[in-house]
Structure formats: C-alpha cells, structure tokens
Write a protein that holds these residues in place. Structure first.
Motif, PDB file in Angstrom:
ATOM      1  N   ALA A   1       0.834  -1.209   0.000  1.00 12.22           N
ATOM      2  CA  ALA A   1       0.000   0.000   0.000  1.00 12.22           C
ATOM      3  C   ALA A   1       0.866   1.255   0.000  1.00 12.22           C
ATOM      4  CB  ALA A   1      -0.925  -0.011   1.212  1.00 12.22           C
ATOM      5  N   ARG A   2       1.994   1.196   0.701  1.00 17.29           N
ATOM      6  CA  ARG A   2       2.904   2.343   0.716  1.00 17.29           C
ATOM      7  C   ARG A   2       3.492   2.578  -0.674  1.00 17.29           C
ATOM      8  NH1 ARG A   2       8.685   3.204   3.972  1.00 17.29           N
ATOM      9  NH2 ARG A   2       8.942   5.340   3.247  1.00 17.29           N
ATOM     10  N   ILE A   3       3.852   1.504  -1.367  1.00 10.75           N
ATOM     11  CA  ILE A   3       4.359   1.638  -2.737  1.00 10.75           C
ATOM     12  C   ILE A   3       3.295   2.296  -3.620  1.00 10.75           C
ATOM     13  CG2 ILE A   3       5.072   0.345  -4.783  1.00 10.75           C
ATOM     14  CD1 ILE A   3       6.337  -1.714  -2.865  1.00 10.75           C
ATOM     15  N   ASN A   4       2.039   1.888  -3.445  1.00 12.06           N
ATOM     16  CA  ASN A   4       0.955   2.512  -4.209  1.00 12.06           C
ATOM     17  C   ASN A   4       0.836   3.999  -3.898  1.00 12.06           C
ATOM     18  OD1 ASN A   4       0.371   0.006  -5.264  1.00 12.06           O
ATOM     19  ND2 ASN A   4      -1.436  -0.340  -4.000  1.00 12.06           N
ATOM     20  N   ARG A   5       0.951   4.348  -2.604  1.00 11.11           N
ATOM     21  CA  ARG A   5       0.793   5.749  -2.193  1.00 11.11           C
ATOM     22  C   ARG A   5       1.936   6.629  -2.661  1.00 11.11           C
ATOM     23  NH1 ARG A   5      -0.734   3.189   2.787  1.00 11.11           N
ATOM     24  NH2 ARG A   5       1.357   3.531   3.618  1.00 11.11           N
ATOM     25  N   GLU A   6       3.156   6.120  -2.530  1.00  9.78           N
ATOM     26  CA  GLU A   6       4.326   6.968  -2.706  1.00  9.78           C
ATOM     27  C   GLU A   6       5.036   6.793  -4.043  1.00  9.78           C
ATOM     28  OE1 GLU A   6       6.981   6.757   0.644  1.00  9.78           O
ATOM     29  OE2 GLU A   6       5.343   6.632   2.093  1.00  9.78           O
ATOM     30  N   LEU A   7       4.841   5.652  -4.696  1.00  5.45           N
ATOM     31  CA  LEU A   7       5.609   5.357  -5.907  1.00  5.45           C
ATOM     32  C   LEU A   7       4.711   5.052  -7.100  1.00  5.45           C
ATOM     33  CD1 LEU A   7       8.421   3.091  -4.358  1.00  5.45           C
ATOM     34  CD2 LEU A   7       8.430   5.575  -4.693  1.00  5.45           C
ATOM     35  N   ASP A   8       3.478   5.558  -7.045  1.00  2.00           N
ATOM     36  CA  ASP A   8       2.555   5.385  -8.160  1.00  2.00           C
ATOM     37  C   ASP A   8       2.414   3.912  -8.537  1.00  2.00           C
ATOM     38  OD1 ASP A   8       0.749   6.277 -10.066  1.00  2.00           O
ATOM     39  OD2 ASP A   8       2.287   6.499 -11.617  1.00  2.00           O
ATOM     40  N   GLY A   9       2.306   3.062  -7.519  1.00  4.33           N
ATOM     41  CA  GLY A   9       2.138   1.631  -7.752  1.00  4.33           C
ATOM     42  C   GLY A   9       0.675   1.259  -7.914  1.00  4.33           C
ATOM     43  N   ASP A  10       0.447   0.054  -8.452  1.00  9.61           N
ATOM     44  CA  ASP A  10      -0.925  -0.425  -8.598  1.00  9.61           C
ATOM     45  C   ASP A  10      -1.084  -1.845  -8.067  1.00  9.61           C
ATOM     46  OD1 ASP A  10       0.392  -1.833 -10.582  1.00  9.61           O
ATOM     47  OD2 ASP A  10      -0.834  -1.076 -12.245  1.00  9.61           O
ATOM     48  N   PHE A  11      -0.378  -2.147  -6.978  1.00  9.43           N
ATOM     49  CA  PHE A  11      -0.537  -3.448  -6.327  1.00  9.43           C
ATOM     50  C   PHE A  11      -1.977  -3.612  -5.844  1.00  9.43           C
ATOM     51  CE2 PHE A  11       4.091  -3.316  -5.875  1.00  9.43           C
ATOM     52  CZ  PHE A  11       4.439  -4.650  -6.033  1.00  9.43           C
ATOM     53  N   ASP A  12      -2.560  -4.784  -6.101  1.00 10.67           N
ATOM     54  CA  ASP A  12      -3.837  -5.163  -5.502  1.00 10.67           C
ATOM     55  C   ASP A  12      -3.491  -5.968  -4.254  1.00 10.67           C
ATOM     56  OD1 ASP A  12      -6.242  -6.202  -4.710  1.00 10.67           O
ATOM     57  OD2 ASP A  12      -6.871  -6.841  -6.720  1.00 10.67           O
ATOM     58  N   THR A  13      -3.615  -5.353  -3.095  1.00 13.47           N
ATOM     59  CA  THR A  13      -3.168  -6.010  -1.857  1.00 13.47           C
ATOM     60  C   THR A  13      -4.009  -7.240  -1.528  1.00 13.47           C
ATOM     61  OG1 THR A  13      -4.519  -4.495  -0.537  1.00 13.47           O
ATOM     62  CG2 THR A  13      -2.211  -3.878  -0.902  1.00 13.47           C
ATOM     63  N   ASP A  14      -5.185  -7.364  -2.109  1.00 15.37           N
ATOM     64  CA  ASP A  14      -6.001  -8.565  -1.886  1.00 15.37           C
ATOM     65  C   ASP A  14      -5.461  -9.766  -2.652  1.00 15.37           C
ATOM     66  OD1 ASP A  14      -7.766  -7.264  -0.199  1.00 15.37           O
ATOM     67  OD2 ASP A  14      -9.107  -6.666  -1.838  1.00 15.37           O
ATOM     68  N   ARG A  15      -4.539  -9.516  -3.561  1.00 13.26           N
ATOM     69  CA  ARG A  15      -3.986 -10.610  -4.372  1.00 13.26           C
ATOM     70  C   ARG A  15      -2.580 -11.000  -3.915  1.00 13.26           C
ATOM     71  NH1 ARG A  15      -4.831  -9.744 -10.606  1.00 13.26           N
ATOM     72  NH2 ARG A  15      -5.258 -11.994 -10.600  1.00 13.26           N
ATOM     73  N   PHE A  16      -2.215 -10.539  -2.718  1.00 16.07           N
ATOM     74  CA  PHE A  16      -0.965 -10.953  -2.080  1.00 16.07           C
ATOM     75  C   PHE A  16      -1.273 -11.395  -0.654  1.00 16.07           C
ATOM     76  CE2 PHE A  16       0.666  -8.567  -5.596  1.00 16.07           C
ATOM     77  CZ  PHE A  16       1.912  -9.126  -5.875  1.00 16.07           C
ATOM     78  N   ALA A  17      -0.437 -12.278  -0.126  1.00 19.93           N
ATOM     79  CA  ALA A  17      -0.646 -12.802   1.228  1.00 19.93           C
ATOM     80  C   ALA A  17       0.649 -12.767   2.020  1.00 19.93           C
ATOM     81  CB  ALA A  17      -1.177 -14.236   1.177  1.00 19.93           C
ATOM     82  N   HIS A  18       0.505 -12.536   3.306  1.00 19.89           N
ATOM     83  CA  HIS A  18       1.618 -12.554   4.256  1.00 19.89           C
ATOM     84  C   HIS A  18       2.007 -13.996   4.561  1.00 19.89           C
ATOM     85  CE1 HIS A  18       3.757 -11.783   8.068  1.00 19.89           C
ATOM     86  NE2 HIS A  18       2.971 -12.681   8.617  1.00 19.89           N
ATOM     87  N   ARG A  19       3.288 -14.300   4.506  1.00 19.98           N
ATOM     88  CA  ARG A  19       3.789 -15.631   4.834  1.00 19.98           C
ATOM     89  C   ARG A  19       4.942 -15.512   5.833  1.00 19.98           C
ATOM     90  NH1 ARG A  19      -0.552 -17.370   3.011  1.00 19.98           N
ATOM     91  NH2 ARG A  19      -0.764 -18.124   0.853  1.00 19.98           N
ATOM     92  N   ALA A  20       4.878 -16.277   6.915  1.00 19.60           N
ATOM     93  CA  ALA A  20       5.951 -16.326   7.915  1.00 19.60           C
ATOM     94  C   ALA A  20       6.480 -17.756   7.968  1.00 19.60           C
ATOM     95  CB  ALA A  20       5.419 -15.907   9.281  1.00 19.60           C
ATOM     96  N   LEU A  21       7.735 -17.949   7.588  1.00 15.21           N
ATOM     97  CA  LEU A  21       8.348 -19.266   7.503  1.00 15.21           C
ATOM     98  C   LEU A  21       9.615 -19.313   8.350  1.00 15.21           C
ATOM     99  CD1 LEU A  21       8.109 -19.627   3.609  1.00 15.21           C
ATOM    100  CD2 LEU A  21       6.433 -20.398   5.302  1.00 15.21           C
ATOM    101  N   TYR A  22       9.917 -20.473   8.906  1.00  9.42           N
ATOM    102  CA  TYR A  22      11.148 -20.612   9.689  1.00  9.42           C
ATOM    103  C   TYR A  22      12.215 -21.286   8.847  1.00  9.42           C
ATOM    104  CZ  TYR A  22      14.412 -21.615  13.438  1.00  9.42           C
ATOM    105  OH  TYR A  22      15.542 -21.670  14.224  1.00  9.42           O
ATOM    106  N   ASN A  23      13.405 -20.678   8.814  1.00 11.70           N
ATOM    107  CA  ASN A  23      14.559 -21.232   8.101  1.00 11.70           C
ATOM    108  C   ASN A  23      15.504 -21.818   9.143  1.00 11.70           C
ATOM    109  OD1 ASN A  23      17.059 -21.614   6.824  1.00 11.70           O
ATOM    110  ND2 ASN A  23      16.703 -19.936   5.385  1.00 11.70           N
ATOM    111  N   PRO A  24      15.493 -23.156   9.323  1.00 15.15           N
ATOM    112  CA  PRO A  24      16.309 -23.752  10.387  1.00 15.15           C
ATOM    113  C   PRO A  24      17.808 -23.615  10.145  1.00 15.15           C
ATOM    114  CG  PRO A  24      15.307 -25.459   9.026  1.00 15.15           C
ATOM    115  CD  PRO A  24      14.712 -24.166   8.588  1.00 15.15           C
ATOM    116  N   ARG A  25      18.206 -23.586   8.887  1.00 13.46           N
ATOM    117  CA  ARG A  25      19.639 -23.473   8.590  1.00 13.46           C
ATOM    118  C   ARG A  25      20.181 -22.121   9.040  1.00 13.46           C
ATOM    119  NH1 ARG A  25      22.659 -21.667   4.272  1.00 13.46           N
ATOM    120  NH2 ARG A  25      20.772 -21.203   3.068  1.00 13.46           N
ATOM    121  N   GLU A  26      19.401 -21.059   8.826  1.00 14.35           N
ATOM    122  CA  GLU A  26      19.829 -19.718   9.211  1.00 14.35           C
ATOM    123  C   GLU A  26      19.375 -19.345  10.623  1.00 14.35           C
ATOM    124  OE1 GLU A  26      21.851 -17.891   7.555  1.00 14.35           O
ATOM    125  OE2 GLU A  26      21.892 -19.032   5.676  1.00 14.35           O
ATOM    126  N   GLY A  27      18.480 -20.151  11.203  1.00 17.03           N
ATOM    127  CA  GLY A  27      17.988 -19.855  12.545  1.00 17.03           C
ATOM    128  C   GLY A  27      17.172 -18.572  12.589  1.00 17.03           C
TER     129      GLY A  27
END
Length: 339
Positions: free
Chosen positions: A241-267
C-alpha cells in the motif's frame, strides 16, 4: 538515585512545541533522501531474483502504528517479555552501568520501554533517540520531555543502521540502547557492521544494552509472526500500500498474502509477500510480472542462543558484561562494554 517521573500534566508540550518543531525541521532533508532510497530499493528489489525489499521500509507512519498494535498481541511475546525484564532488573542494570549522562537509542519508535530504563538510570540528563519515523520520534520526544522534567531530548531523524555521528551532542561514555530484538532483522554480516558502527558512534568507555530474542519452539515462534487477528499480515501488506501511495504503484493487496516461515539453517523467521495469482503490477512506470506463488522477501528475524549473540558482539567490537533472561528463556537483555 534513579530518575523520578514528573507527573504534572500542565507541563505537557503542545503541538508546536520546540522539540516537535525541531524534529519536523530535521526530518525534511532526511525524508527527501529516504524517499529516493525507497524508490531505488523497490525498483531494484522487484527486478531482482529472488525479489526482495529491505525491512526498514515497512516502517512508514502507518507501518509504525501497525507494529505498535502487533506488540500488544497475545501471540507477540518479545515486547511484554522485554518490558518485564526491564521492570525486574532495571535497578540492577543501572548498577552495572553506573552513572551515565547520555542515553542513545537506536530505532526508538514510541519509546515505551525507554521510559523504564530512564527511570532506573542514575545521572541521566540527555536522551538521543534515532529513528527513521519523524512522526513517531516527535510524539515520543514530546512525551518524554513532559514526563521527565530534567531530561533534554535531542532527536535524530535517520536510518540508525548507517554510519553517523552525534554532532552537537556532548556524549561522554554514553549508554546505547537497542531494544525489541531489532538486531535480529539484520543478517549476521549487517549486525556485525551495525555493532562496529555503534562502537565508533558511542566511543571508548561506552556501554550498550541490547534486547535479543532467543531460540525457541515453533509453536511459540510462528504465531508471533502470523497472529490469528491478521495484524501482522496488515503490517506486511502495508508495504505494498505504501508503494501505491508513494511510488505510483498499482498493487492489488487482496492478491498478495503474508507468509511467515522458519529457516532452520539460518535460525530465523523469514517474512514474505506471496502472489496469489499470475498478475502484473506497475511501479513508477516500470512493469513487473508475478507468477502465482512467487514471493517478495521483506524481513528476517534471527533467533540467537546466548553464546551465539555474545560471539557476534565480540566480532562487532563489544565485550559481553552481563545478560538477563526471563524464566521461560524467551528473551534476553545483553549488557556490552566497548572492547
């Protein structure tokens, strides 16, 4: 003797107080540079593979406000645990530090935890918060000057990860403060660079108190970064949404999802924004095609062992002095001395 709170509400600064005005003036040139950096980071990061945008750009005014909401969630243990540690061990920390005149905080945000440290410290007369969010900095500075009548607040608007100095601020053997395990957002190389820069900034004889999140089971860790109410998801999606506001972006935020994953190798926890469909977006006139399932990497949150962080601190020019943890070993406060 520890500093006491001034409870007189009549002393509260008004909206055009000196400290707020100073922050606004200091922010003007910095914000222009920050806007250019934001544009370059987004265009370069979206063109790269894998795609990425640095986590510091999550914290515009809206993002900073959302993060404050995250810190109040039941799932998000770091803030309440760190606050409990400061309440329980503040006097002990102050005793280890000794009298200190200047407190320098990196990435201060709303400075909630800072209040506990200020109350405990002996001899403190100057507080120097460094933060990229000018609005949060102004609000925090006003509040602290109102509460602590003998405290001078000298805000610095800017990216605390970059080299700087404390021009115009007399700081003889100051105490640095870096809370919230924000150091975990940095790669090990970036964290080492940050610690080395902090050594130069704070100088010989200085001390540094750093909050560090500890390694733990995933049933505690994952919900802290993907809460049931979706506040963390809103925080992540605000970047688009910030990119849309400040950088003339047109991201549809409903078509992206937040993902939180654990990387055991990097801890570490890794945060991504994942495309939910094949789609095309534009930023500043540039076209970017996303495949369904393609991700933008936006944040890391490294989790350390006590020994692992102490080894990192030594590489950055600091000697571990003391460490405090809660009973469940969720979080830690490390006191370091300039080597």
């Amino acid at each position: 003797m520890a500093r006491t709170l001034s409870m007189s509400r009549a002393s509260l600064p008004h909206a055009d107080s000196d400290v707020a005005e100073a922050v606004r003036k200091a922010a003007e040139p910095t914000l222009a540079v920050h806007a250019a950096e934001f544009a370059k980071a987004v265009l370069d990061g979206l063109a790269d593979r894998p795609r990425h945008i640095p986590s510091r750009f999550l914290y515009d005014e809206a993002g900073s406000a959302l993060f404050e909401e995250i810190t109040k969630l039941d799932e998000y243990y770091p803030t309440r645990t760190e606050i409990a540690l400061l309440r329980s061990y503040g006097a002990e920390i102050a005793g280890c530090v000794g009298p200190v005149e200047t407190l320098v905080e990196f990435g201060s945000g709303s400075s909630r935890k800072t209040r506990l440290l200020i109350e405990a410290l002996d001899g403190l007369d100057t507080y120097v918060p460094i933060d990229v969010s000018g609005s949060f900095l102004a609000e925090a500075a006003e509040g602290l000057e109102a509460e602590f009548e003998d405290l001078t607040v000298r805000p610095v608007v800017g990216d605390f990860t970059k080299p700087r100095d404390l021009k115009g601020i007399e700081a003889d053997e100051p105490l640095g403060f870096f809370s919230g395990s924000t150091i975990g957002n940095l790669t090990h190389e970036e964290a080492t660079d940050f610690l080395e820069n902090a050594t130069r900034l704070l100088g010989p004889g200085s001390t540094f108190l750093i909050g560090v999140d500890l390694q733990k089971s995933l049933d505690v860790l994952i919900p802290a970064y993907d809460d049931a109410q979706g506040v963390t998801a809103s925080f992540s999606l605000n970047l688009l949404a910030r990119i849309n506001r400040e950088l003339d972006g047109d991201f549809d935020t409903d078509r992206f999802a937040h993902r939180a994953l654990y990387n055991p190798r990097e801890g570490r926890i890794e945060i991504y924004l994942e495309s939910l469909a094949n789609q095309t977006v534009h930023v500043l006139g540039e076209r970017f095609d996303f495949a369904k399932g393609e991700r933008i990497h936006t944040e890391n949150s490294h989790k350390y062992s006590i020994q692992g962080f102490q080894d990192l601190a030594r590489r950055g020019g600091w000697e571990p002095a003391r460490v405090w943890t809660d009973e469940a070993a969720l979080f830690s406060l490390h006191l370091l001395r300039a080597a």
